[in-house]
Design an enzyme around this catalytic site. Structure first.
Site, short mmCIF file in Angstrom:
data_model
loop_
_atom_site.label_atom_id
_atom_site.label_comp_id
_atom_site.label_asym_id
_atom_site.label_seq_id
_atom_site.Cartn_x
_atom_site.Cartn_y
_atom_site.Cartn_z
NE ARG A 33 -2.73 1.27 3.54
CZ ARG A 33 -3.67 1.39 4.49
NH1 ARG A 33 -4.96 1.45 4.14
NH2 ARG A 33 -3.35 1.41 5.77
CG ASP B 108 -4.43 3.04 11.39
OD1 ASP B 108 -5.38 3.79 11.65
OD2 ASP B 108 -4.49 2.18 10.50
C1 LIG Z 1 -7.20 1.78 9.36
C2 LIG Z 1 -6.17 0.94 8.71
O1 LIG Z 1 -5.53 1.38 7.80
S1 LIG Z 1 -5.83 -0.59 9.25
C3 LIG Z 1 -4.31 -1.02 8.50
C4 LIG Z 1 -3.17 -0.33 9.10
N1 LIG Z 1 -2.94 -0.79 10.45
C5 LIG Z 1 -2.22 -1.92 10.67
O2 LIG Z 1 -1.74 -2.49 9.74
C6 LIG Z 1 -2.07 -2.42 12.07
C7 LIG Z 1 -1.07 -3.52 12.16
N2 LIG Z 1 -0.89 -3.97 13.51
C8 LIG Z 1 0.14 -3.57 14.27
O3 LIG Z 1 0.92 -2.73 13.87
C9 LIG Z 1 0.30 -4.23 15.60
O4 LIG Z 1 -0.55 -5.32 15.72
C10 LIG Z 1 0.08 -3.33 16.82
C11 LIG Z 1 1.07 -2.17 16.79
C12 LIG Z 1 -1.32 -2.79 16.86
C13 LIG Z 1 0.33 -4.18 18.06
O5 LIG Z 1 1.60 -4.75 17.92
P1 LIG Z 1 2.39 -5.38 19.16
O6 LIG Z 1 2.30 -4.44 20.31
O7 LIG Z 1 3.74 -5.77 18.68
O8 LIG Z 1 1.51 -6.63 19.48
P2 LIG Z 1 1.93 -7.93 20.25
O9 LIG Z 1 2.96 -7.65 21.27
O10 LIG Z 1 0.68 -8.58 20.71
O11 LIG Z 1 2.57 -8.83 19.10
C14 LIG Z 1 2.81 -10.21 19.25
C15 LIG Z 1 3.53 -10.69 18.01
O12 LIG Z 1 2.69 -10.51 16.87
C16 LIG Z 1 3.38 -9.76 15.89
N3 LIG Z 1 2.44 -8.89 15.22
C17 LIG Z 1 1.53 -8.04 15.76
N4 LIG Z 1 0.82 -7.44 14.79
C18 LIG Z 1 1.30 -7.92 13.62
C19 LIG Z 1 0.96 -7.67 12.28
N5 LIG Z 1 0.00 -6.82 11.94
N6 LIG Z 1 1.63 -8.33 11.34
C20 LIG Z 1 2.61 -9.20 11.67
N7 LIG Z 1 2.97 -9.48 12.92
C21 LIG Z 1 2.31 -8.84 13.90
C22 LIG Z 1 4.39 -8.94 16.67
O13 LIG Z 1 5.45 -8.58 15.80
C23 LIG Z 1 4.81 -9.92 17.75
O14 LIG Z 1 5.74 -10.81 17.19
P3 LIG Z 1 6.79 -11.65 18.11
O15 LIG Z 1 5.98 -12.47 19.06
O16 LIG Z 1 7.54 -12.47 17.12
O17 LIG Z 1 7.63 -10.64 18.80
O1 LIG Z 2 -7.25 2.01 5.55
C1 LIG Z 2 -8.20 1.60 6.15
C2 LIG Z 2 -9.06 2.42 6.93
O2 LIG Z 2 -9.97 1.88 7.57
O3 LIG Z 2 -8.83 3.63 6.92
MG LIG Z 3 -7.21 4.22 5.60
#
Ligand SMILES: CC(=O)SCCNC(=O)CCNC(=O)[C@H](O)C(C)(C)COP(=O)(O)OP(=O)(O)OC[C@H]1O[C@@H](n2cnc3c(N)ncnc32)[C@H](O)[C@@H]1OP(=O)(O)O
Ligand SMILES: O=CC(=O)O
Ligand SMILES: [Mg+2]
Length: 543
Positions: free
Chosen positions: A171, A453
């Site tokens: 993205r 986010d």
């Molecule tokens: C409105 C929108 O646009 S939505 C799309 C954009 N938003 C996103 O993509 C959100 C993605 N998610 C994240 O960034 C994370 O889940 C967070 C920041 C919310 C929380 O992350 P953390 O605090 O690291 O969560 P947590 O400690 O529970 O993680 C446990 C494990 O899962 C992994 N993990 C957590 N989220 C993700 C993810 N989205 N992708 C891959 N791995 C992940 C962590 O890296 C961690 O790995 P490890 O055990 O090997 O160290």
């Molecule tokens: O990118 C996704 C959203 O919900 O905003």
């Molecule tokens: Mg968005």
């Protein structure tokens, strides 16, 4: 002309790297890649300002009282019989997609998760510091080649890809964000072109050789003219690299209120390259506030009450599905912002809520959905497996033909609900903590059990502005004014300090975040995007 001939070094007259040196940047800024970037900027960067100006022109009309509506001049496209070019095999089944920023560990975990697709995000979940956007490209290049590895400095845990990683989609940034570390003819270039160019250039060959392709998510479109711009960018790039038209595939987020009225037109403009639309619900809610900011009858309630079962959001999801399936495109659902909780009982409730949210999407006819965390993948997968069944890999067969037409009035329907002091204070604390994280270089953080986010935080800060602007009363009778906001901000800053601890508070940028939050919530005009002033603060601290 062959591809190699076309990739001969060219004089990079107009392009200038203005950022400090980042380790490994030579691998990204190769001669061929820079040559592509220069050509893209020469042909397409100038049009972006005109497209952004069109957004402003429309907004002026809406601010004066006009409401968004379907366009009379494109009726023939909406009424016509046509479909998109097609969907590649590896994009037919997208029942669960994980999303996440382009950090090295995150990429490996996401590609290994029990999902069909990983959306690698240069957008809502990434604070685009110079280092992160370059490192993100290096990480994705290594991921595409299967060589990506990571060793956690704290635990020593080693990460590498499994045998069957998820399909990768990148993205790119929205059209409003510039990449100030690269200039073309003295102007900062669009961040979107930067992200597109380097991801495409460094990966298209390997992706195609594996039976996949250069796949993109396009965020925050506001009109079919913006989609037309992207179609030209794709066609130009395909031609330059002697690729079949339609090799580049994209999914467009429908996450602005103006865009929901132009979904057919967006699909049509991009029909060679598009495979799906996606309900980006968080930005969509933000856009509802922003677009209708001067309409006092459409002020939203507390953020927690604006759920996908509310009439205006239900209409959005159903119209997106109906429009996509009529044209042969997939209709992706969006993100439930929950993340797993450490406590077992709390986690059970999280999974229950995720399940309910995904059931609503699957029942409406969405072909797949998003999760923010690997711990939610199985829950979402189980729901979509149940609705999709064994005979299909998506729900393209659900046409919603018998539904009554979905009207503009339903898409614009006011959302009932309370505005509470608790909701206002929560908005302040969330926005404070998120802005602090973003300007410190972290674009996605867990706050109070939710993934926050750029899109979710926009809702919090825009709601405060809107409640002040329209002099709304909270449910306890308090009038929302600039003075009330300032009073609460001081109190909530103190509460945040207590929550995060004084060590973290002192070393963080909370005071700067509070200043920015006060500025943007009390300004006479709603600031377009939190990330615009945020980018100035983010990049000010770079060496
Ligand atoms: C409105 C929108 O646009 S939505 C799309 C954009 N938003 C996103 O993509 C959100 C993605 N998610 C994240 O960034 C994370 O889940 C967070 C920041 C919310 C929380 O992350 P953390 O605090 O690291 O969560 P947590 O400690 O529970 O993680 C446990 C494990 O899962 C992994 N993990 C957590 N989220 C993700 C993810 N989205 N992708 C891959 N791995 C992940 C962590 O890296 C961690 O790995 P490890 O055990 O090997 O160290
Ligand atoms: O990118 C996704 C959203 O919900 O905003
Ligand atoms: Mg968005």
């Amino acid at each position: 002309m062959t591809e190699q001939m076309m990739e001969q070094p060219q004089t990079l007259t107009g392009l200038k790297l203005a950022g400090h040196h980042i380790q490994g940047q030579e691998e990204v800024f190769t001669e061929g890649a820079m040559s592509l970037l220069e050509s893209l900027c020469a042909r397409f960067a100038g049009d972006v300002d005109a497209l952004l100006a069109k957004r402003k022109e429309r907004q002026v009309r809406i601010d004066k009282g006009e409401l968004p509506d379907f366009l009379p001049e494109t009726r023939a496209i909406r009424d016509g019989k046509w479909t998109i070019r097609g969907i590649p095999t590896d994009l037919q089944d997208r029942r669960v997609e994980i999303t996440g920023p382009v950090d090295r560990k995150m990429i490996i975990n996401a590609l290994n998760a029990d999902v069909k697709v990983f959306m690698a995000d240069f957008e809502d979940s990434l604070a685009p510091s110079w280092e992160k956007v370059i490192q993100g490209q290096i990480n994705l290049r290594d991921a595409v080649r299967g060589t990506i590895e990571y060793k956690a400095p704290d635990t020593g845990k080693e990460y590498r890809l499994n045998d069957n990683p998820a399909v990768l989609i990148a993205r790119v940034r929205g059209l409003h964000l510039k990449e100030k570390h690269v200039e073309f003819n003295g102007q900062s270039i669009p961040g979107a072109l930067f992200d597109f160019c380097f991801y495409f250039y460094h990966n298209y060959r390997q992706l195609l050789s594996k039976g996949s392709g250069p796949y993109f998510y396009i965020p925050k479109l506001e009109s079919h003219l913006e989609a037309r711009w992207w179609a030209k960018v794709f066609a130009f790039t395909e031609e330059r690299f002697c690729l079949e038209p339609g090799t580049i595939k994209c999914t467009c987020l429908i996450e602005t209120l103006p865009a929901v009225f132009e979904m057919d037109e967006i699909l049509y403009e991009l029909r060679s390259n598009i495979v799906a639309l996606n309900c980006g619900r968080w930005d969509y809610i933000f856009s509802y506030i922003k677009t209708l900011k001067h309409h006092s009858d459409r002020v939203l309630p507390d953020r927690q009450q604006v759920t996908m079962d509310k009439p205006f959001l239900s209409a959005y999801s159903r119209l997106l599905i109906k429009t996509c399936h009529k044209r042969g495109a997939l209709a992706m659902g969006g993100m439930a912002a929950f993340i797993p909780a450490k406590d077992a009982e709390a986690n059970r409730l999280v999974l229950e809520r995720v399940c309910k949210d995904k059931e609503l999407e699957a029942r409406n006819g969405h072909d797949g959905t998003w999760v923010a965390h690997p711990g939610l993948a199985q829950t979402a997968m189980a729901v979509f497996n149940q609705f999709i069944g064994d005979d299909h890999c998506n729900q393209l067969h659900i046409t919603r033909d018998v539904d009554a037409p979905i009207l503009a009035s339903e898409l614009l329907a006011p959302c009932e609900g309370e505005r509470t002091e608790h909701g206002m204070r929560l908005n302040i604390r969330i926005a404070l903590q998120y802005i602090e994280a973003w300007i410190s270089g972290n674009g996605c953080v867990p706050i109070y059990g939710l993934m926050e986010d750029a899109a979710t935080a926009e809702i919090s800060r825009a709601s405060i502005w809107q409640w002040i602007h329209h002099q709304k009363h909270l449910s306890n009778g308090k009038l929302v004014t600039k003075a009330l906001l300032k009073e609460m901000l001081v109190e909530e800053l103190a509460n945040v300090k207590e929550e995060v601890g004084s060590e973290r508070f002192t070393h963080g940028r909370f005071t700067q975040a509070a200043v920015l939050l006060e500025e943007i919530t009390t300004a006479d005009e709603l600031v377009d995007f939190l990330t615009l002033p945020g980018y100035e603060l983010l990049t000010k601290q770079e060496h």
